[in-house]
Design an enzyme around this catalytic site. Structure first.
Site, PDB file in Angstrom:
ATOM      1  N   GLY A  17       0.858  -0.567   0.524  1.00  0.00           N
ATOM      2  CA  GLY A  17       0.217  -0.062   0.234  1.00  0.00           C
ATOM      3  C   GLY A  17       0.922   1.097  -0.274  1.00  0.00           C
ATOM      4  N   LEU A  18       1.037   1.650  -1.204  1.00  0.00           N
ATOM      5  CA  LEU A  18       2.112   2.215  -1.480  1.00  0.00           C
ATOM      6  C   LEU A  18       1.920   4.621  -1.569  1.00  0.00           C
ATOM      7  CD1 LEU A  18       4.863   0.344  -2.906  1.00  0.00           C
ATOM      8  CD2 LEU A  18       4.575   0.395  -0.343  1.00  0.00           C
ATOM      9  N   ALA A  19       0.591   4.581  -1.100  1.00  0.00           N
ATOM     10  CA  ALA A  19      -0.286   5.720  -1.925  1.00  0.00           C
ATOM     11  C   ALA A  19       0.474   6.957  -0.930  1.00  0.00           C
ATOM     12  CB  ALA A  19      -1.295   5.179  -1.373  1.00  0.00           C
ATOM     13  N   ARG A  41      -0.494  -3.185  -4.896  1.00  0.00           N
ATOM     14  CA  ARG A  41      -1.679  -3.467  -5.846  1.00  0.00           C
ATOM     15  C   ARG A  41      -1.130  -2.873  -7.799  1.00  0.00           C
ATOM     16  NH1 ARG A  41      -7.805  -2.565  -5.746  1.00  0.00           N
ATOM     17  NH2 ARG A  41      -7.408  -0.024  -6.164  1.00  0.00           N
ATOM     18  N   SER A 136      -0.048   8.368  13.142  1.00  0.00           N
ATOM     19  CA  SER A 136      -0.679   9.769  12.899  1.00  0.00           C
ATOM     20  C   SER A 136       0.596  10.895  12.236  1.00  0.00           C
ATOM     21  CB  SER A 136      -1.003  10.227  13.720  1.00  0.00           C
ATOM     22  OG  SER A 136      -1.781  11.424  12.951  1.00  0.00           O
ATOM     23  N   LYS A 190      -6.035   5.774  18.226  1.00  0.00           N
ATOM     24  CA  LYS A 190      -5.827   6.503  17.137  1.00  0.00           C
ATOM     25  C   LYS A 190      -7.166   7.105  16.957  1.00  0.00           C
ATOM     26  CE  LYS A 190      -4.490   8.097  14.350  1.00  0.00           C
ATOM     27  NZ  LYS A 190      -4.691   8.261  12.186  1.00  0.00           N
ATOM     28  N   HIS A 193      -7.799   9.934  19.005  1.00  0.00           N
ATOM     29  CA  HIS A 193      -6.911  10.980  18.604  1.00  0.00           C
ATOM     30  C   HIS A 193      -8.037  11.984  17.421  1.00  0.00           C
ATOM     31  CE1 HIS A 193      -4.158  12.400  15.545  1.00  0.00           C
ATOM     32  NE2 HIS A 193      -3.099  12.750  16.737  1.00  0.00           N
ATOM     33  N   ASN A 194      -8.414  11.122  16.530  1.00  0.00           N
ATOM     34  CA  ASN A 194      -9.022  11.543  15.396  1.00  0.00           C
ATOM     35  C   ASN A 194     -10.139  12.068  16.157  1.00  0.00           C
ATOM     36  OD1 ASN A 194      -7.150  11.104  13.661  1.00  0.00           O
ATOM     37  ND2 ASN A 194      -8.079  10.048  12.193  1.00  0.00           N
ATOM     38  N   GLU A 197      -9.346  15.474  17.001  1.00  0.00           N
ATOM     39  CA  GLU A 197      -8.243  16.132  15.557  1.00  0.00           C
ATOM     40  C   GLU A 197      -9.620  17.004  15.044  1.00  0.00           C
ATOM     41  OE1 GLU A 197      -5.920  14.432  13.353  1.00  0.00           O
ATOM     42  OE2 GLU A 197      -7.473  14.428  12.058  1.00  0.00           O
ATOM     43  N   LYS A 268     -13.693  10.878   6.755  1.00  0.00           N
ATOM     44  CA  LYS A 268     -13.551   9.366   5.998  1.00  0.00           C
ATOM     45  C   LYS A 268     -14.568   8.831   7.617  1.00  0.00           C
ATOM     46  CE  LYS A 268      -9.367  10.514   3.084  1.00  0.00           C
ATOM     47  NZ  LYS A 268      -8.916  11.460   3.975  1.00  0.00           N
TER      48      LYS A 268
HETATM   49  N1  LIG Z   1      -3.147  10.043   4.655  1.00  0.00           N
HETATM   50  C1  LIG Z   1      -2.886  10.477   5.824  1.00  0.00           C
HETATM   51  O1  LIG Z   1      -2.733  11.956   5.984  1.00  0.00           O
HETATM   52  C2  LIG Z   1      -3.635  10.131   7.031  1.00  0.00           C
HETATM   53  C3  LIG Z   1      -4.112   8.842   6.089  1.00  0.00           C
HETATM   54  N2  LIG Z   1      -4.245   7.204   6.776  1.00  0.00           N
HETATM   55  C4  LIG Z   1      -4.522   5.600   7.319  1.00  0.00           C
HETATM   56  O2  LIG Z   1      -4.013   5.757   6.311  1.00  0.00           O
HETATM   57  C5  LIG Z   1      -4.017   4.655   4.838  1.00  0.00           C
HETATM   58  C6  LIG Z   1      -3.541   4.429   4.098  1.00  0.00           C
HETATM   59  O3  LIG Z   1      -3.660   6.417   3.578  1.00  0.00           O
HETATM   60  P1  LIG Z   1      -3.317   6.849   2.457  1.00  0.00           P
HETATM   61  O4  LIG Z   1      -1.673   6.756   1.870  1.00  0.00           O
HETATM   62  O5  LIG Z   1      -4.095   8.191   2.171  1.00  0.00           O
HETATM   63  O6  LIG Z   1      -4.033   6.498   1.310  1.00  0.00           O
HETATM   64  P2  LIG Z   1      -5.706   5.648   0.667  1.00  0.00           P
HETATM   65  O7  LIG Z   1      -6.156   6.223   2.028  1.00  0.00           O
HETATM   66  O8  LIG Z   1      -5.996   6.130  -0.390  1.00  0.00           O
HETATM   67  O9  LIG Z   1      -5.110   4.611   0.392  1.00  0.00           O
HETATM   68  C7  LIG Z   1      -4.680   4.424  -1.015  1.00  0.00           C
HETATM   69  C8  LIG Z   1      -3.795   2.564  -1.484  1.00  0.00           C
HETATM   70  O10 LIG Z   1      -4.962   1.886  -0.591  1.00  0.00           O
HETATM   71  C9  LIG Z   1      -4.586   0.731  -1.921  1.00  0.00           C
HETATM   72  N3  LIG Z   1      -5.815  -0.042  -2.276  1.00  0.00           N
HETATM   73  C10 LIG Z   1      -7.228  -0.006  -1.597  1.00  0.00           C
HETATM   74  N4  LIG Z   1      -7.591  -1.062  -2.153  1.00  0.00           N
HETATM   75  C11 LIG Z   1      -7.328  -2.098  -2.451  1.00  0.00           C
HETATM   76  C12 LIG Z   1      -7.847  -3.477  -2.446  1.00  0.00           C
HETATM   77  N5  LIG Z   1      -9.154  -3.476  -2.731  1.00  0.00           N
HETATM   78  N6  LIG Z   1      -6.840  -4.046  -2.271  1.00  0.00           N
HETATM   79  C13 LIG Z   1      -5.360  -3.124  -2.142  1.00  0.00           C
HETATM   80  N7  LIG Z   1      -4.991  -2.428  -2.560  1.00  0.00           N
HETATM   81  C14 LIG Z   1      -5.570  -1.090  -1.779  1.00  0.00           C
HETATM   82  C15 LIG Z   1      -4.105   1.937  -3.260  1.00  0.00           C
HETATM   83  O11 LIG Z   1      -3.642   0.282  -3.937  1.00  0.00           O
HETATM   84  P3  LIG Z   1      -3.328   0.892  -5.526  1.00  0.00           P
HETATM   85  O12 LIG Z   1      -2.192   2.014  -5.360  1.00  0.00           O
HETATM   86  O13 LIG Z   1      -3.891  -0.109  -6.453  1.00  0.00           O
HETATM   87  O14 LIG Z   1      -5.461   2.008  -6.346  1.00  0.00           O
HETATM   88  C16 LIG Z   1      -3.652   2.457  -2.375  1.00  0.00           C
HETATM   89  O15 LIG Z   1      -1.791   1.875  -2.050  1.00  0.00           O
HETATM   90  C17 LIG Z   1      -5.607   4.261   5.314  1.00  0.00           C
HETATM   91  O16 LIG Z   1      -6.273   3.598   6.105  1.00  0.00           O
HETATM   92  C18 LIG Z   1      -6.041   5.577   5.537  1.00  0.00           C
HETATM   93  O17 LIG Z   1      -6.873   6.118   6.788  1.00  0.00           O
HETATM   94  C19 LIG Z   1      -3.159   7.392   8.633  1.00  0.00           C
HETATM   95  C20 LIG Z   1      -2.624   8.463   8.893  1.00  0.00           C
HETATM   96  C21 LIG Z   1      -2.774   9.411   8.331  1.00  0.00           C
HETATM   97  O1  LIG Z   2      -5.531   9.266  10.786  1.00  0.00           O
HETATM   98  C1  LIG Z   2      -4.902  11.278  10.039  1.00  0.00           C
HETATM   99  C2  LIG Z   2      -4.632  12.227  10.712  1.00  0.00           C
HETATM  100  O2  LIG Z   2      -3.764  11.420  11.971  1.00  0.00           O
HETATM  101  C3  LIG Z   2      -6.583  11.586   8.757  1.00  0.00           C
HETATM  102  O3  LIG Z   2      -5.932  13.266   8.372  1.00  0.00           O
HETATM  103  C4  LIG Z   2      -7.661  12.005   9.084  1.00  0.00           C
HETATM  104  O4  LIG Z   2      -7.937  10.582   9.298  1.00  0.00           O
HETATM  105  C5  LIG Z   2      -8.921  12.877   8.703  1.00  0.00           C
HETATM  106  O5  LIG Z   2      -9.625  12.267   8.769  1.00  0.00           O
HETATM  107  P1  LIG Z   2     -10.723  12.719   7.647  1.00  0.00           P
HETATM  108  O6  LIG Z   2     -10.788  12.548   6.501  1.00  0.00           O
HETATM  109  O7  LIG Z   2     -12.648  12.454   8.638  1.00  0.00           O
HETATM  110  O8  LIG Z   2     -10.780  14.439   7.927  1.00  0.00           O
END
Ligand SMILES: NC(=O)C1=CN([C@@H]2O[C@H](COP(=O)(O)OP(=O)(O)OC[C@H]3O[C@@H](n4cnc5c(N)ncnc54)[C@H](OP(=O)(O)O)[C@@H]3O)[C@@H](O)[C@H]2O)C=CC1
Ligand SMILES: O=C(CO)[C@H](O)[C@H](O)COP(=O)(O)O
Length: 486
Positions: A17-19, A41, A136, A190, A193-194, A197, A268
């Site tokens: 999961g490399l977003a 993926r 976080s 967590k 925490h949110n 937030e 979310k």
């Molecule tokens: N963004 C933030 O600030 C924060 C996010 N989080 C949490 O961390 C996690 C990752 O967040 P974030 O990096 O923002 O990315 P996203 O929540 O946008 O998730 C995207 C990633 O999930 C993968 N994915 C989605 N559906 C599937 C599936 N069915 N099978 C396999 N892979 C899948 C995507 O793969 P693909 O590239 O193939 O689509 C991509 O790598 C989430 O749970 C989020 O709530 C926690 C703290 C802060």
């Molecule tokens: O986990 C986080 C930070 O700690 C995310 O940034 C947070 O989930 C954002 O939430 P929302 O989109 O509901 O405002």
């Protein structure tokens, strides 16, 4: 797979999961001398990560889950960073099928803690450790040092804890990572925490709104006010970035950025889950709930439009604020005191959740790991840490000497702001509910006695008396005699 493409099983840790979060966590691990096996993926993300940052450390790119798992040294350590819910289930199931007893699967996403408890049990049947791990810090924190809240068994923490501690933020020499408790404890904290937030951001938004509406300050000027506040007791990441957002000018229009953004706050789920859980636990997290509802109200555009057209505001325009600096200071005090209430309520919920689920959560340790890395990091978290060190059995943060005095200092300003907002017709649900909670807690008698009387009249729901033990019912429909009900 041919022998030539079979990866050597020497990866220290795998990230799938490399977003935004996963890619930066992988980089953070690589910068800390880990050999990081990476997978996504959609292969393009894996290739993009390695192409852009491959020189930061040892990455092992993989294309399939089988290849990913095969590249890890045993016991395997896998971090899953994907969307909560069905995507997490899909990935956990696919990866877990290839893991063996003793391996550790860490879910670093924002999973619902009840899902984490379920996943922990399912994987335990096969001897695989599951660590539900709150992380976080957003994009920057994931790369430079987040706050990490792992939940799971002691055995699992012994395997992954040192690695997680090595990539966490550090405050006063202490890593912002601590073993929170078993199974769902990490994702529970967590979630709260949110929730905090959400409350914090709502309060900040109300402060901005009041300064703008009552003083006519521009967003940039209010940004300066927040920057000034950030040098004092309110010092925090959210106050710091508020100044940044308010000072930002939209390149396309030259207008303040905040004026070109649609005023519909999205969510979310974690804030909503916090309130669900608080309702089940019976903990009044009114600051978090108001923040969730304020976001919901903002999204009800049709209702807002209809109301705007016909609902009257205050009969008279409020008189201009006489003393600008005094008003700014009153808003600062309202913000500080309301924040203390929001944090106090959140810590209450964590204590209640710990009792309910049998988690041994150290509230002081939690305040310690929230001092750095996370979105709610703030100067006063060190005060909270100190409060729990002084009084481990503290029933509410509000009664600890430091917070009692600090909030008392804010009281008059806080009350002025709530009155001023109501008079001017400016919604300030966060400030108002926090003050109502404070006054509710300190009240000698609450009107709950009347609520009990009403319940007894219409439904024979019974009540207890102030002057003797027992449960009573008044026979309202007959001669109003009182009978012992139990
Ligand atoms: N963004 C933030 O600030 C924060 C996010 N989080 C949490 O961390 C996690 C990752 O967040 P974030 O990096 O923002 O990315 P996203 O929540 O946008 O998730 C995207 C990633 O999930 C993968 N994915 C989605 N559906 C599937 C599936 N069915 N099978 C396999 N892979 C899948 C995507 O793969 P693909 O590239 O193939 O689509 C991509 O790598 C989430 O749970 C989020 O709530 C926690 C703290 C802060
Ligand atoms: O986990 C986080 C930070 O700690 C995310 O940034 C947070 O989930 C954002 O939430 P929302 O989109 O509901 O405002």
């Amino acid at each position: 797979m041919t022998a030539a493409t079979t990866p050597a099983p020497d990866g220290d840790i795998g990230v799938t999961g490399l977003a935004t979060m996963g890619a930066n966590l992988a980089r953070n691990l690589a910068r800390h001398d880990c050999r990081v096996v990476v997978h996504n993926r959609t292969r393009a993300r894996t290739d993009a990560l390695v192409a852009a940052y491959g020189d930061e450390g040892a990455f092992v790119p993989t294309g399939s889950v089988a290849e990913f798992v095969a590249a890890l040294a045993r016991p395997r350590k896998v971090v899953v960073m994907v969307q909560a819910g069905a995507p997490t289930d899909a990935v956990v199931e696919e990866v877990a099928l290839l893991l063996e007893a003793g391996d550790v699967l860490v879910d670093g996403g924002n999973a619902r803690y009840t899902d984490t408890i379920r996943r922990t049990r399912a994987l335990a049947e096969r001897g695989v450790h599951f660590v539900g791990c709150g992380i976080s810090g957003g994009e920057e924190g994931a790369l430079l040092g987040p706050s990490i809240m792992p939940g799971g068994s002691d055995e699992a923490y012994a395997i992954v804890g040192p690695l997680l501690e090595s990539i966490a933020a550090v405050v006063d020499g202490t890593p912002c990572c601590a073993h929170v408790g078993t199974d769902g404890a990490g994702h529970f904290v967590k979630m709260v925490h949110n929730g905090i937030e959400y409350a914090d951001m709502q309060l900040i938004a109300e402060a901005y709104d009041l300064l703008r509406a009552r003083l006519g300050l521009s967003p940039a000027e209010i940004g300066e006010v927040f920057a000034g506040w950030n040098a004092g007791d309110l010092e925090s990441y959210l106050v710091e970035i508020t100044a940044e957002v308010l000072r930002h000018v939209d390149a396309a229009t030259g207008r303040p950025f905040v004026d070109v953004v649609l005023d519909e706050a999205e969510q979310k789920g974690t804030g909503r889950w916090t309130v669900h859980s608080a309702l089940d636990l019976g903990v009044p997290v009114s600051g978090i709930a108001e923040a969730v509802f304020a976001r919901a109200l903002s999204g009800h555009t049709a209702q807002r439009e209809a109301a705007r057209a016909v609902l009257p505001g205050p009969a008279e325009d409020p008189a201009p604020v006489a003393d600008r600096d005094a008003f700014v200071e009153a808003v600062r005090r309202a913000l500080y005191a309301s924040k203390v209430v929001a944090y106090a309520q959140g810590f209450d919920q964590i204590a209640a959740g710990a009792r309910e689920h049998g988690w041994d959560i150290d509230l002081g340790a939690l305040a310690t790991i929230w001092r750095g890395g996370c979105i709610i990091r703030a100067r006063f978290l060190d005060r909270i840490r100190q409060a729990y060190a002084d009084e481990p059995d503290l029933t509410t943060l509000l009664t600890h000497g430091y917070f009692r005095d600090a909030v008392a200092d804010c009281l008059e300003g806080w009350r002025t702001v709530v009155v001023e907002a109501a008079r001017a017709g400016i919604p300030a649900p966060g400030f108002a509910t926090a003050l109502a909670y404070y006054d509710g807690l300190r009240a000698e008698r609450l009107p709950a006695a009347l609520v009990q009387g009403l319940r007894d009249l219409f439904g024979a729901h019974t009540y207890r008396r102030v002057d003797r033990e027992g449960v009573f019912h008044t026979v309202w429909s007959e001669d109003r005699r009182e009978v012992q009900a139990g």
